[in-house]
Design an enzyme around this catalytic site. Structure first.
Site, PDB file in Angstrom:
ATOM      1  N   SER A   1       0.537  -1.033   0.116  1.00 18.23           N
ATOM      2  CA  SER A   1      -0.386   0.493  -0.149  1.00 18.23           C
ATOM      3  C   SER A   1       0.391   1.130   0.169  1.00 18.23           C
ATOM      4  CB  SER A   1      -1.181  -0.038   1.636  1.00 18.23           C
ATOM      5  OG  SER A   1      -1.243   1.544   1.059  1.00 18.23           O
TER       6      SER A   1
ATOM      7  N   TYR B   1      -1.680  -0.622  10.200  1.00 15.80           N
ATOM      8  CA  TYR B   1      -1.760  -1.455   8.739  1.00 15.80           C
ATOM      9  C   TYR B   1      -0.786  -0.892   8.180  1.00 15.80           C
ATOM     10  CZ  TYR B   1      -3.488  -0.931   4.055  1.00 15.80           C
ATOM     11  OH  TYR B   1      -3.951  -0.954   3.057  1.00 15.80           O
TER      12      TYR B   1
HETATM   13  N1  LIG Z   1      -8.269  -0.724  -1.284  1.00 14.98           N
HETATM   14  C1  LIG Z   1      -7.509   0.833  -1.197  1.00 14.98           C
HETATM   15  O1  LIG Z   1      -7.173   2.547  -0.935  1.00 14.98           O
HETATM   16  C2  LIG Z   1      -6.156   0.214  -1.294  1.00 14.98           C
HETATM   17  C3  LIG Z   1      -5.275   1.453  -1.211  1.00 14.98           C
HETATM   18  C4  LIG Z   1      -4.191   0.316  -1.199  1.00 14.98           C
HETATM   19  C5  LIG Z   1      -4.106  -1.017  -0.689  1.00 14.98           C
HETATM   20  N2  LIG Z   1      -4.886  -1.731  -0.894  1.00 14.98           N
HETATM   21  C6  LIG Z   1      -4.581  -3.285  -0.951  1.00 14.98           C
HETATM   22  O2  LIG Z   1      -5.393  -3.327  -1.369  1.00 14.98           O
HETATM   23  C7  LIG Z   1      -5.551  -5.309  -1.082  1.00 14.98           C
HETATM   24  C8  LIG Z   1      -7.322  -5.559  -1.570  1.00 14.98           C
HETATM   25  O3  LIG Z   1      -7.502  -4.704  -1.025  1.00 14.98           O
HETATM   26  P1  LIG Z   1      -9.774  -4.010  -1.326  1.00 14.98           P
HETATM   27  O4  LIG Z   1      -9.563  -2.428  -1.019  1.00 14.98           O
HETATM   28  O5  LIG Z   1      -9.741  -4.411  -2.731  1.00 14.98           O
HETATM   29  O6  LIG Z   1     -10.027  -4.397  -0.154  1.00 14.98           O
HETATM   30  P2  LIG Z   1     -11.598  -6.037  -0.455  1.00 14.98           P
HETATM   31  O7  LIG Z   1     -12.061  -5.640   1.053  1.00 14.98           O
HETATM   32  O8  LIG Z   1     -12.953  -4.634  -1.554  1.00 14.98           O
HETATM   33  O9  LIG Z   1     -11.305  -6.801  -0.856  1.00 14.98           O
HETATM   34  C9  LIG Z   1     -10.236  -7.618   0.120  1.00 14.98           C
HETATM   35  C10 LIG Z   1     -10.628  -8.902  -0.104  1.00 14.98           C
HETATM   36  O10 LIG Z   1     -10.348  -9.783   0.925  1.00 14.98           O
HETATM   37  C11 LIG Z   1     -10.840 -10.487   1.544  1.00 14.98           C
HETATM   38  N3  LIG Z   1     -10.091 -10.734   3.021  1.00 14.98           N
HETATM   39  C12 LIG Z   1     -10.172 -10.801   4.346  1.00 14.98           C
HETATM   40  N4  LIG Z   1      -9.580 -11.094   5.476  1.00 14.98           N
HETATM   41  C13 LIG Z   1      -9.444 -12.461   4.464  1.00 14.98           C
HETATM   42  C14 LIG Z   1      -8.399 -12.911   5.486  1.00 14.98           C
HETATM   43  N5  LIG Z   1      -7.890 -13.093   6.605  1.00 14.98           N
HETATM   44  N6  LIG Z   1      -8.608 -14.354   4.534  1.00 14.98           N
HETATM   45  C15 LIG Z   1      -8.609 -14.577   3.132  1.00 14.98           C
HETATM   46  N7  LIG Z   1      -9.253 -13.083   2.195  1.00 14.98           N
HETATM   47  C16 LIG Z   1      -9.951 -12.615   3.144  1.00 14.98           C
HETATM   48  C17 LIG Z   1     -11.912  -9.755   1.896  1.00 14.98           C
HETATM   49  O11 LIG Z   1     -12.978 -10.585   2.465  1.00 14.98           O
HETATM   50  C18 LIG Z   1     -11.824  -9.373   0.503  1.00 14.98           C
HETATM   51  O12 LIG Z   1     -12.991  -9.741   0.127  1.00 14.98           O
HETATM   52  C19 LIG Z   1      -5.665  -4.887  -0.177  1.00 14.98           C
HETATM   53  O13 LIG Z   1      -4.061  -5.590  -0.012  1.00 14.98           O
HETATM   54  C20 LIG Z   1      -5.839  -3.217   0.399  1.00 14.98           C
HETATM   55  O14 LIG Z   1      -4.663  -3.233   1.971  1.00 14.98           O
HETATM   56  C21 LIG Z   1      -5.858  -1.620  -1.137  1.00 14.98           C
END
Ligand SMILES: NC(=O)c1ccc[n+]([C@@H]2O[C@H](COP(=O)([O-])OP(=O)(O)OC[C@H]3O[C@@H](n4cnc5c(N)ncnc54)[C@H](O)[C@@H]3O)[C@@H](O)[C@H]2O)c1
Length: 266
Positions: free
Chosen positions: A141, A154
């Site tokens: 991230s 985080y």
């Molecule tokens: N959305 C943002 O702004 C953003 C920014 C930087 C980084 N990220 C990173 O991108 C990645 C995806 O994020 P997103 O925004 O698509 O989130 P999201 O919540 O839309 O999707 C994440 C998925 O991971 C699953 N998950 C959570 N914990 C889990 C576990 N213990 N085991 C298996 N599955 C699990 C959830 O059920 C969900 O379906 C993450 O690692 C997040 O930290 C997101």
């Protein structure tokens, strides 16, 4: 790595970026093992793909080490081999400062975001090494290089993911396994509600100005195809990465001001 006919494991495949990664990998001719904690998320992914086709679904918590070992056996049984792993599953923490955060939340955020990718990497790496070409992609991230108040744990977990991924790149330099590290900025997903966190993002943030999950997934897959180590997703992430290097205090202040109303002053 080109994805045509490759077997790729994607965690966090039931929503947001992970769901889009699965759909776009299928479009690119890959076979996908879609992994998520939430069964309903996986069902949605299958329905968006209009049936399982070349996808298998696996309900799993990535913090469950025995479950991860069983997953590897299941994926080999169903697909014959594993060529790629995308560690994308992640959660954010409640938007509070460290002293207001429960140990339970601290452990959960570190377990999912850091131990999850460690478990998956350790178990799947031997399988990837058996292939003519393998790939590990870890989703970190912008919060790993730019401290966000209210997301300190985080960010710390994601910084751990970043360093582990770069160390993996060094360790695997003379092997057939390539490595990439994804650093997204703000992406419009339901990560707050999926993480069980109540959040009202500062004005101009998240949904309105964020990149869509589909575009983010496209950047990730293109980055992997082009063999990039660092895949920085979004102009906000690119800008803040530079700002943090040139003027760390100013860039931290900028984010602190944006987050102040959300997490309070004390
Ligand atoms: N959305 C943002 O702004 C953003 C920014 C930087 C980084 N990220 C990173 O991108 C990645 C995806 O994020 P997103 O925004 O698509 O989130 P999201 O919540 O839309 O999707 C994440 C998925 O991971 C699953 N998950 C959570 N914990 C889990 C576990 N213990 N085991 C298996 N599955 C699990 C959830 O059920 C969900 O379906 C993450 O690692 C997040 O930290 C997101």
């Amino acid at each position: 790595m080109k994805f045509d006919d490759k077997v790729v494991v994607v965690t966090g495949a039931g929503a947001g970026i992970g769901q889009q990664l699965v759909l776009q990998l299928l479009e690119r001719g890959a076979h996908v093992a879609a992994v998520d904690l939430r069964e309903e998320g996986l069902e949605e992914t299958v329905s968006l793909a209009e049936g399982p086709g070349r996808m298998t679904v696996h309900q799993l918590d990535v913090t469950d080490r025995e479950g991860v070992e069983a997953l590897a056996e299941e994926v080999v049984e169903r697909h014959g081999a594993v060529d790629g792993l995308i560690n994308n599953a992640g959660i954010i923490q409640p938007f509070v400062k460290i002293d207001k955060l429960d140990f339970e939340d601290i452990d959960r955020v570190i377990n999912v975001n850091l131990h999850g990718p460690i478990n998956m990497t350790k178990v799947f790496l031997p399988l990837l090494k058996e292939r003519p070409q393998g790939h590990i992609c870890n989703v970190s991230s912008m919060g790993a290089f730019l401290p966000v108040p209210g997301q300190a744990i985080y960010g710390a977990a994601k910084a751990g993911v970043s360093l582990m991924t770069e160390a993996l790149y060094a360790e695997l330099m003379d092997s057939s396994v390539s490595v990439s590290l994804v650093m997204p900025g703000a992406i419009a997903t339901d990560i707050a509600s999926n993480s069980g966190v109540e959040a009202v993002m500062p004005e101009g943030d998240q949904a309105s100005s964020s990149m869509g999950a589909d575009e983010a997934a496209e950047c990730v897959l293109e980055g992997i195809e082009k063999g990039r180590l660092h895949i920085v997703v979004g102009s906000d992430a690119r800008l803040m990465r530079l700002a943090n290097r040139i003027a760390p205090k100013k860039s931290i202040r900028l984010i602190q001001r944006q987050m102040k109303d959300l997490i309070g002053g004390e």
